[in-house]
Scaffold this motif. Structure first.
Motif, PDB file in Angstrom:
ATOM      1  N   THR A 225     -16.642   5.126   1.542  1.00 32.71           N
ATOM      2  CA  THR A 225     -16.164   6.404   1.007  1.00 32.71           C
ATOM      3  C   THR A 225     -15.620   7.321   2.094  1.00 32.71           C
ATOM      4  O   THR A 225     -15.105   8.404   1.795  1.00 32.71           O
ATOM      5  CB  THR A 225     -17.276   7.130   0.230  1.00 32.71           C
ATOM      6  OG1 THR A 225     -18.314   7.529   1.127  1.00 32.71           O
ATOM      7  CG2 THR A 225     -17.850   6.254  -0.860  1.00 32.71           C
ATOM      8  N   VAL A 226     -15.733   6.904   3.346  1.00 35.15           N
ATOM      9  CA  VAL A 226     -15.154   7.661   4.466  1.00 35.15           C
ATOM     10  C   VAL A 226     -13.817   7.067   4.881  1.00 35.15           C
ATOM     11  O   VAL A 226     -13.066   7.677   5.636  1.00 35.15           O
ATOM     12  CB  VAL A 226     -16.140   7.665   5.658  1.00 35.15           C
ATOM     13  CG1 VAL A 226     -15.579   8.410   6.862  1.00 35.15           C
ATOM     14  CG2 VAL A 226     -17.477   8.289   5.245  1.00 35.15           C
ATOM     15  N   LEU A 227     -13.472   5.897   4.368  1.00 36.48           N
ATOM     16  CA  LEU A 227     -12.345   5.108   4.870  1.00 36.48           C
ATOM     17  C   LEU A 227     -11.176   5.075   3.901  1.00 36.48           C
ATOM     18  O   LEU A 227     -11.356   5.016   2.681  1.00 36.48           O
ATOM     19  CB  LEU A 227     -12.804   3.677   5.148  1.00 36.48           C
ATOM     20  CG  LEU A 227     -14.007   3.508   6.088  1.00 36.48           C
ATOM     21  CD1 LEU A 227     -14.419   2.042   6.177  1.00 36.48           C
ATOM     22  CD2 LEU A 227     -13.686   4.056   7.465  1.00 36.48           C
ATOM     23  N   LEU A 228      -9.955   5.073   4.460  1.00 33.25           N
ATOM     24  CA  LEU A 228      -8.724   4.932   3.689  1.00 33.25           C
ATOM     25  C   LEU A 228      -7.762   4.022   4.442  1.00 33.25           C
ATOM     26  O   LEU A 228      -7.637   4.127   5.670  1.00 33.25           O
ATOM     27  CB  LEU A 228      -8.039   6.287   3.487  1.00 33.25           C
ATOM     28  CG  LEU A 228      -8.644   7.289   2.512  1.00 33.25           C
ATOM     29  CD1 LEU A 228      -7.830   8.579   2.547  1.00 33.25           C
ATOM     30  CD2 LEU A 228      -8.688   6.726   1.098  1.00 33.25           C
ATOM     31  N   ALA A 229      -7.055   3.161   3.712  1.00 33.04           N
ATOM     32  CA  ALA A 229      -5.959   2.401   4.312  1.00 33.04           C
ATOM     33  C   ALA A 229      -4.779   3.347   4.519  1.00 33.04           C
ATOM     34  O   ALA A 229      -4.401   4.089   3.612  1.00 33.04           O
ATOM     35  CB  ALA A 229      -5.556   1.244   3.400  1.00 33.04           C
ATOM     36  N   SER A 230      -4.204   3.332   5.719  1.00 36.60           N
ATOM     37  CA  SER A 230      -3.132   4.288   6.011  1.00 36.60           C
ATOM     38  C   SER A 230      -2.083   3.670   6.926  1.00 36.60           C
ATOM     39  O   SER A 230      -2.302   2.637   7.565  1.00 36.60           O
ATOM     40  CB  SER A 230      -3.707   5.552   6.666  1.00 36.60           C
ATOM     41  OG  SER A 230      -4.245   5.266   7.934  1.00 36.60           O
ATOM     42  N   ASP A 231      -0.964   4.345   6.985  1.00 31.48           N
ATOM     43  CA  ASP A 231       0.142   3.958   7.866  1.00 31.48           C
ATOM     44  C   ASP A 231      -0.304   4.047   9.325  1.00 31.48           C
ATOM     45  O   ASP A 231      -0.878   5.065   9.743  1.00 31.48           O
ATOM     46  CB  ASP A 231       1.307   4.905   7.601  1.00 31.48           C
ATOM     47  CG  ASP A 231       2.446   4.727   8.573  1.00 31.48           C
ATOM     48  OD1 ASP A 231       2.959   3.611   8.703  1.00 31.48           O
ATOM     49  OD2 ASP A 231       2.830   5.727   9.215  1.00 31.48           O
ATOM     50  N   GLY A 232      -0.069   3.004  10.101  1.00 35.43           N
ATOM     51  CA  GLY A 232      -0.542   2.962  11.479  1.00 35.43           C
ATOM     52  C   GLY A 232      -0.069   4.123  12.339  1.00 35.43           C
ATOM     53  O   GLY A 232      -0.887   4.806  12.966  1.00 35.43           O
TER      54      GLY A 232
ATOM     55  N   TRP B 294       0.847  -1.184   0.000  1.00 35.05           N
ATOM     56  CA  TRP B 294       0.000   0.000   0.000  1.00 35.05           C
ATOM     57  C   TRP B 294       0.889   1.243   0.000  1.00 35.05           C
ATOM     58  O   TRP B 294       2.031   1.192   0.441  1.00 35.05           O
ATOM     59  CB  TRP B 294      -0.887   0.033   1.247  1.00 35.05           C
ATOM     60  CG  TRP B 294      -1.947  -1.013   1.245  1.00 35.05           C
ATOM     61  CD1 TRP B 294      -3.258  -0.878   0.877  1.00 35.05           C
ATOM     62  CD2 TRP B 294      -1.791  -2.398   1.607  1.00 35.05           C
ATOM     63  NE1 TRP B 294      -3.925  -2.075   0.984  1.00 35.05           N
ATOM     64  CE2 TRP B 294      -3.051  -3.032   1.431  1.00 35.05           C
ATOM     65  CE3 TRP B 294      -0.715  -3.170   2.054  1.00 35.05           C
ATOM     66  CZ2 TRP B 294      -3.255  -4.381   1.692  1.00 35.05           C
ATOM     67  CZ3 TRP B 294      -0.904  -4.518   2.317  1.00 35.05           C
ATOM     68  CH2 TRP B 294      -2.164  -5.112   2.131  1.00 35.05           C
ATOM     69  N   VAL B 295       0.359   2.343  -0.498  1.00 35.88           N
ATOM     70  CA  VAL B 295       1.036   3.637  -0.414  1.00 35.88           C
ATOM     71  C   VAL B 295       0.192   4.511   0.510  1.00 35.88           C
ATOM     72  O   VAL B 295      -0.959   4.820   0.199  1.00 35.88           O
ATOM     73  CB  VAL B 295       1.182   4.301  -1.796  1.00 35.88           C
ATOM     74  CG1 VAL B 295       1.873   5.659  -1.640  1.00 35.88           C
ATOM     75  CG2 VAL B 295       1.960   3.405  -2.747  1.00 35.88           C
ATOM     76  N   ASP B 296       0.765   4.869   1.645  1.00 33.97           N
ATOM     77  CA  ASP B 296       0.040   5.703   2.589  1.00 33.97           C
ATOM     78  C   ASP B 296      -0.240   7.059   1.953  1.00 33.97           C
ATOM     79  O   ASP B 296       0.710   7.764   1.570  1.00 33.97           O
ATOM     80  CB  ASP B 296       0.852   5.883   3.872  1.00 33.97           C
ATOM     81  CG  ASP B 296       0.212   6.878   4.822  1.00 33.97           C
ATOM     82  OD1 ASP B 296      -0.986   6.721   5.109  1.00 33.97           O
ATOM     83  OD2 ASP B 296       0.896   7.822   5.258  1.00 33.97           O
TER      84      ASP B 296
ATOM     85  N   HIS C 124       5.618   3.773   1.307  1.00 33.06           N
ATOM     86  CA  HIS C 124       5.221   2.468   0.808  1.00 33.06           C
ATOM     87  C   HIS C 124       5.220   1.455   1.960  1.00 33.06           C
ATOM     88  O   HIS C 124       6.188   1.359   2.718  1.00 33.06           O
ATOM     89  CB  HIS C 124       6.163   1.994  -0.295  1.00 33.06           C
ATOM     90  CG  HIS C 124       5.901   2.652  -1.620  1.00 33.06           C
ATOM     91  ND1 HIS C 124       6.066   4.008  -1.818  1.00 33.06           N
ATOM     92  CD2 HIS C 124       5.457   2.137  -2.805  1.00 33.06           C
ATOM     93  CE1 HIS C 124       5.744   4.305  -3.075  1.00 33.06           C
ATOM     94  NE2 HIS C 124       5.374   3.198  -3.689  1.00 33.06           N
ATOM     95  N   LEU C 125       4.143   0.716   2.064  1.00 35.06           N
ATOM     96  CA  LEU C 125       3.964  -0.249   3.142  1.00 35.06           C
ATOM     97  C   LEU C 125       3.752  -1.630   2.531  1.00 35.06           C
ATOM     98  O   LEU C 125       2.788  -1.832   1.791  1.00 35.06           O
ATOM     99  CB  LEU C 125       2.742   0.118   3.989  1.00 35.06           C
ATOM    100  CG  LEU C 125       2.629   1.582   4.450  1.00 35.06           C
ATOM    101  CD1 LEU C 125       1.274   1.822   5.082  1.00 35.06           C
ATOM    102  CD2 LEU C 125       3.746   1.918   5.410  1.00 35.06           C
ATOM    103  N   THR C 126       4.632  -2.551   2.836  1.00 32.68           N
ATOM    104  CA  THR C 126       4.529  -3.906   2.298  1.00 32.68           C
ATOM    105  C   THR C 126       4.508  -4.904   3.446  1.00 32.68           C
ATOM    106  O   THR C 126       5.352  -4.847   4.344  1.00 32.68           O
ATOM    107  CB  THR C 126       5.712  -4.226   1.355  1.00 32.68           C
ATOM    108  OG1 THR C 126       5.691  -3.304   0.260  1.00 32.68           O
ATOM    109  CG2 THR C 126       5.596  -5.645   0.809  1.00 32.68           C
ATOM    110  N   PHE C 127       3.538  -5.790   3.419  1.00 31.01           N
ATOM    111  CA  PHE C 127       3.358  -6.773   4.486  1.00 31.01           C
ATOM    112  C   PHE C 127       3.188  -8.155   3.887  1.00 31.01           C
ATOM    113  O   PHE C 127       2.529  -8.314   2.848  1.00 31.01           O
ATOM    114  CB  PHE C 127       2.127  -6.426   5.335  1.00 31.01           C
ATOM    115  CG  PHE C 127       2.148  -5.027   5.881  1.00 31.01           C
ATOM    116  CD1 PHE C 127       2.872  -4.719   7.018  1.00 31.01           C
ATOM    117  CD2 PHE C 127       1.465  -4.014   5.240  1.00 31.01           C
ATOM    118  CE1 PHE C 127       2.913  -3.424   7.515  1.00 31.01           C
ATOM    119  CE2 PHE C 127       1.496  -2.716   5.722  1.00 31.01           C
ATOM    120  CZ  PHE C 127       2.223  -2.426   6.865  1.00 31.01           C
ATOM    121  N   ASP C 128       3.750  -9.149   4.552  1.00 31.06           N
ATOM    122  CA  ASP C 128       3.628 -10.514   4.047  1.00 31.06           C
ATOM    123  C   ASP C 128       2.722 -11.389   4.907  1.00 31.06           C
ATOM    124  O   ASP C 128       2.450 -12.530   4.555  1.00 31.06           O
ATOM    125  CB  ASP C 128       5.004 -11.169   3.893  1.00 31.06           C
ATOM    126  CG  ASP C 128       5.703 -11.404   5.230  1.00 31.06           C
ATOM    127  OD1 ASP C 128       5.181 -10.951   6.282  1.00 31.06           O
ATOM    128  OD2 ASP C 128       6.779 -12.034   5.218  1.00 31.06           O
TER     129      ASP C 128
END
Length: 235
Positions: free
Chosen positions: A171-178, A116-118, A124-128
Motif C-alpha cells: 500500500t506504500v508502492l506504485l508502479a511509475s515511470d522511471g 502501465w499508466v504512470d 502510457h508505458l508499454t514494454f515487451d
C-alpha cells in the motif's frame, strides 16, 4: 496544541528514446488474481488524519544519516505469496488484460510484459521484455512516501523488521515511470508534486501512509498537502 516534535543522478538509461524502450506487447495472457490495490481515503478523512499527525522540524536534530540498507532487502516477499513485491506491484498496477507472465520458481506471476499508466504524469508505458535491463529501468516501483523521507519522519527510530515491512508494504508502492520516479527522488509534497489531476489522490495516499505508520510531517509538507487537498471534489 500539537508538539513540534537526490542529488540528481544522470544515467544513460534515462536518455534513451521512447522508441527504444516502449514497444508494443503482442502476446498477453489472462491475469492471475491481483493483490489488493492501494487504499483510497475520503478527502474529509485525509484532512482529519493530517491534522492529527505529529509535527516536527523539516530536518530534526539528532537523526542519523539515512542509508537504504536500514530498510532491508529491496522487494522482499514479505507477504509470502512466492513473488517479490516488484512483481506484485507490476501485476496490480498494469492495465487489465495487458500483462504477460511466467511461472518462475515459486512465483506464479513473474511479469514479463505489459502496459502501465504512470499515475504522476498519465504517460502510457508499454514494454515487451522486462528482462531487458533498459526496459526494467524505465518502469520503477515508487515508494509514495520515499524511504529517506520516512527515515527523517520517524523510521530512524524503528526496529529493522518494521523498516523492512514499510519498504515492502504494497500500500506504500506504485508502479511509475522511471525518469519521473528519479526526479521525485526523496522529495516530499513541498519539494515535488505530480500533475494537478493526481494531486488529490496523491495527498490522500501520502497522508494515509503517514497516519498508518505513525510518521510525522513538517510545516511546509503539511501546507503543501493542504493545498493539494483543495483540488479534491467534495466528499
Amino acid at each position: 496544541m500539537r508538539r513540534r516534535s537526490v542529488g540528481l543522478v544522470v544515467v544513460a538509461l534515462l536518455a534513451l528514446t521512447a522508441c527504444e524502450l516502449f514497444e508494443s506487447v503482442d502476446v498477453i495472457t489472462e491475469q492471475p488474481d491481483v493483490v489488493a490495490p492501494v487504499p483510497s481515503l475520503a478527502p474529509s478523512d485525509a484532512r482529519a488524519q493530517l491534522d492529527g499527525l505529529r509535527v516536527t522540524d523539516r530536518r530534526p536534530a539528532g537523526v542519523p544519516t539515512y542509508a537504504r540498507d536500514a530498510f532491508g532487502s529491496a522487494w522482499k516477499d514479505v507477504d509470502r505469496n512466492g513473488c517479490n513485491q516488484r512483481d506484485d506491484v507490476l501485476l496490480r498496477d498494469a492495465v487489465p488484460g495487458t500483462t504477460r507472465v511466467q511461472v518462475q520458481h515459486s512465483c506464479p506471476h513473474d511479469v514479463l510484459a505489459g502496459t502501465w499508466v504512470d499515475p504522476y504524469t498519465s504517460r502510457h508505458l508499454t514494454f515487451d521484455d522486462l528482462k531487458d535491463p533498459r526496459q526494467a529501468q524505465a518502469i520503477q516501483i515508487d515508494h509514495v512516501v520515499p524511504l529517506a523521507e520516512a527515515w527523517v519522519s520517524g523510521a530512524h527510530a524503528w526496529p529493522d523488521e518494521r523498516r523492512e515491512q514499510f519498504a515492502n508494504d504494497l500500500t506504500v508502492l506504485l508502479a511509475s515511470d522511471g525518469p519521473t520516479n528519479a526526479s521525485k527522488g526523496s522529495g516530499d509534497p513541498a519539494a515535488w508534486k505530480p500533475r494537478k489531476a493526481f494531486q488529490c489522490t496523491y495527498a490522500t495516499h501520502w497522508i494515509d501512509v503517514k497516519h498508518r505508520w505513525g510518521l510525522a510531517v513538517d510545516i511546509s509538507e503539511a501546507t503543501a498537502l493542504t493545498e493539494m487537498l483543495q483540488r479534491c471534489p467534495p466528499d
